[in-house]
Write a protein that holds these residues in place. Structure first.
Motif: not given
Length: 151
Positions: A38-60
């Motif tokens: 089972t593989r789940v991936s969150l790419g750059t776009a999803a992480m950029a969206l997530g960074s609007m709501f929480t700190d992603t600590y530089g994870v892309k």
């Protein structure tokens, strides 16, 4: 004779560099190619969206691979591969084994930033989490302080 020596040296060099390239990247690719992984991936776009709501600590980018539904043979194979995993581009940060559970954390550091972190956990199941980005070591310390006692 010199030409033969140069040829052999070239072959040895190619073999050595080829083996290095088969480290972490090869391990992740081989793991992801297994049928029941089972593989789940969150790419750059999803992480950029997530960074609007929480700190992603530089994870892309985040990849999570779980072998929960794989055969025991496949889980054992990758559990052993994790134990033997070595890549000259990665430094082992943590290696812990207790009661049949084993956790290893590897980091790739460039310019005093963590560019990649791979967390491998083996117990009855095998799971691998791969984080890519530009992560400050101080951010890792902050996350540990904030969430370290949650376990």
């Amino acid at each position: 004779m010199k030409m033969k020596g140069l040829f052999l040296a070239g072959l040895l060099w190619m073999a050595a560099t080829g083996m290095q390239a088969r480290g972490m990247e090869h391990f992740i690719d081989e793991l992801a190619s297994q049928q029941e992984v089972t593989r789940v991936s969150l790419g750059t776009a999803a992480m950029a969206l997530g960074s609007m709501f929480t700190d992603t600590y530089g994870v892309k980018h985040i990849d999570v691979l779980c072998l929960e539904h794989c055969s025991d043979e496949v889980r054992t194979k990758f559990g052993q591969a994790i134990a033997d995993l070595h890549d000259p581009d990665f430094e082992p940060l943590v290696s812990h084994s207790e009661n049949g559970e084993r956790t290893k954390i590897f980091v790739k550091i460039k310019d005093e930033m963590i560019r990649e972190m791979v967390i491998c956990h083996v117990d009855d199941e095998v799971a691998v989490v791969r984080l890519k980005g530009k992560i400050k070591p101080s951010d890792i310390e902050q996350v540990i302080q904030d969430h370290g006692s949650d376990r």
